[in-house]
Design an enzyme around this catalytic site. Structure first.
Site, PDB file in Angstrom:
ATOM      1  N   GLU A 112       0.824  -1.209   0.000  1.00 49.89           N
ATOM      2  CA  GLU A 112       0.000   0.000   0.000  1.00 49.89           C
ATOM      3  C   GLU A 112       0.860   1.263   0.000  1.00 49.89           C
ATOM      4  O   GLU A 112       1.957   1.279   0.554  1.00 49.89           O
ATOM      5  CB  GLU A 112      -0.836   0.044   1.274  1.00 49.89           C
ATOM      6  CG  GLU A 112      -1.709  -1.142   1.468  1.00 49.89           C
ATOM      7  CD  GLU A 112      -2.333  -1.122   2.850  1.00 49.89           C
ATOM      8  OE1 GLU A 112      -3.258  -1.895   3.067  1.00 49.89           O
ATOM      9  OE2 GLU A 112      -1.894  -0.332   3.711  1.00 49.89           O
ATOM     10  N   CYS A 116      -1.895   1.695   8.028  1.00 47.23           N
ATOM     11  CA  CYS A 116      -0.924   0.722   7.532  1.00 47.23           C
ATOM     12  C   CYS A 116      -1.469  -0.702   7.483  1.00 47.23           C
ATOM     13  O   CYS A 116      -1.871  -1.261   8.489  1.00 47.23           O
ATOM     14  CB  CYS A 116       0.289   0.835   8.468  1.00 47.23           C
ATOM     15  SG  CYS A 116       1.368  -0.540   8.567  1.00 47.23           S
TER      16      CYS A 116
HETATM   17  S1  SF4 Z   1       3.632  -0.926  13.283  1.00 45.99           S
HETATM   18 FE1  SF4 Z   1       5.026  -2.588  13.847  1.00 45.99          FE
HETATM   19  S2  SF4 Z   1       4.197  -4.424  12.824  1.00 45.99           S
HETATM   20 FE2  SF4 Z   1       3.220  -2.621  11.865  1.00 45.99          FE
HETATM   21  S3  SF4 Z   1       4.474  -2.208  10.073  1.00 45.99           S
HETATM   22 FE3  SF4 Z   1       5.245  -0.896  11.724  1.00 45.99          FE
HETATM   23  S4  SF4 Z   1       6.884  -2.124  12.685  1.00 45.99           S
HETATM   24 FE4  SF4 Z   1       5.688  -3.513  11.424  1.00 45.99          FE
END
Ligand code: SF4
Length: 363
Positions: A93, A345
């Site tokens: 993404e 994310c």
């Molecule tokens: S929040 Fe943690 S698990 Fe999610 S992408 Fe970032 S580093 Fe990886």
């Protein structure tokens, strides 16, 4: 034979090496990179100032495109999210966040992520592989193409292009430092994207030795750290990385970063009801930030279908902010953008992966 098939993954020096190994003039490297990064062409045939035989040789050894647009969604608040498919069939993404003439892009650096933060949807996908530098650069190129196609204008009245990069999409950027470093150098190159150091931010979950490596490499970027909790027990519960490098070690590394780069560090802080958005957490955050050159970026948890985590109320968020600001700590609350298009994310890629898995199982 070149190491990478995607030509955008090569540095100018690597491209020069390939050119001389193939009986071509090394000055062509500048011309090729200009076509790739400034003019965003998608075929070697479009490189009009290159002799036809050079174009043929390039096309034999390299590809220009490595992402297929699977979907793009536009939020009511102006954020745009792309779901790209890599050539080996995985989803990543990219999110564009336009704000008052600034065009920030949040890029993915890995397919999935191995860090396992409990509040993150990408973590639930597991880790597949690192993205190549060319794939990461292509995320930005595709956003630039989109901006060109919409006729968007920037703050100076010129055709809009990406102004800021945040390495905070899917993946832990410091686990892919070789490629992320290459990307930052290409973005920083005055002849190519010409983005200043302060316009690129790498956000890490806290991989201490890699923070040191980032400083040693002099990667042109700023540093943000997902702190999220100020207490080792609570941080380890939501971010397993803390079991390896606890807060004290992390702060030693960010202090060294501040000292050696003369730059402040940004602490990202996800506000979770009863976990990180409490009076006690505010007090601990003040203790950490008061003696340091830093600022805090707080964001309210994007509610997912994990019943163990909850977003705080507006009242709880305001109380937290007031307490931290009273101690003269610079804290901003980042308004979540694009929630209607699953902009956080990993949300869209996770959904897509589930659909793909279900289709495979039922086939
Ligand atoms: S929040 Fe943690 S698990 Fe999610 S992408 Fe970032 S580093 Fe990886």
């Amino acid at each position: 034979m070149a190491k990478f098939n995607d030509i955008k993954s090569l540095t100018a020096d690597e491209l020069k090496e390939w050119l001389s190994a193939n009986g071509e003039k090394s000055f062509r490297a500048d011309q090729i990179q200009n076509w790739l990064f400034c003019r965003q062409i998608s075929s070697f045939d479009d490189m009009k100032n290159l002799p036809p035989q050079t174009r043929e040789k390039l096309a034999k050894d390299f590809a220009i495109r490595s992402l297929i647009e699977s979907e793009h969604l536009i939020s009511v608040d102006g954020a745009v999210k792309w779901l790209f498919k890599t050539m080996d069939g995985h989803f990543i993404e990219t999110v564009l966040i336009p704000t008052n003439g600034r065009f920030s892009v949040c890029v993915s650096t890995e397919i999935g992520c191995a860090m396992n933060c409990t509040f993150c949807r990408t973590a639930k996908m597991g880790f597949t592989r690192n993205l190549e530098a060319g794939e990461i650069l292509e995320e930005i190129i595709r956003v630039n193409e989109y901006l060109t196609s919409t006729g968007e204008i920037d703050a100076d009245g010129k055709p809009a292009q990406v102004t800021n990069i945040i390495f905070m999409g899917m993946g832990e950027p410091l686990n892919n430092l070789d490629n992320v470093h290459r990307v930052c150098c290409t973005l920083h190159n005055q002849k190519l994207f010409n983005l200043g150091r302060k316009r690129m931010t790498i956000s890490t979950s806290g991989i201490v030795p890699k923070i040191k490596e980032l400083v040693d490499r002099n990667t042109p970027c700023c540093l943000a750290v997902s702190l999220n909790s100020t207490n080792n027990e609570r941080r380890s519960a939501v971010m397993p990385v803390n079991r390896i490098w606890p807060i004290e070690k992390l702060l030693e590394a960010t202090d060294e970063y501040t000292r050696r780069t003369d730059n402040y560090v940004t602490f990202e802080f996800v506000l979770m009801k009863g976990v990180t958005c409490t009076d006690e957490a505010a007090k601990e955050l003040i203790k950490i930030c008061a003696p340091r050159r830093c600022k805090v970026n707080a964001i309210v948890l994007n509610q997912m279908d994990d019943p163990s985590l909850e977003a705080p109320t507006e009242e709880e968020v305001n109380r937290f902010l007031e307490k931290v600001r009273a101690a003269e700590i610079q804290i901003t609350i980042r308004n979540p953008r694009g929630r209607d298009i699953l902009a956080a994310c990993g949300q869209l890629a996770y959904k897509q992966q589930k659909v793909a898995n279900a289709n495979t199982e039922s086939a």
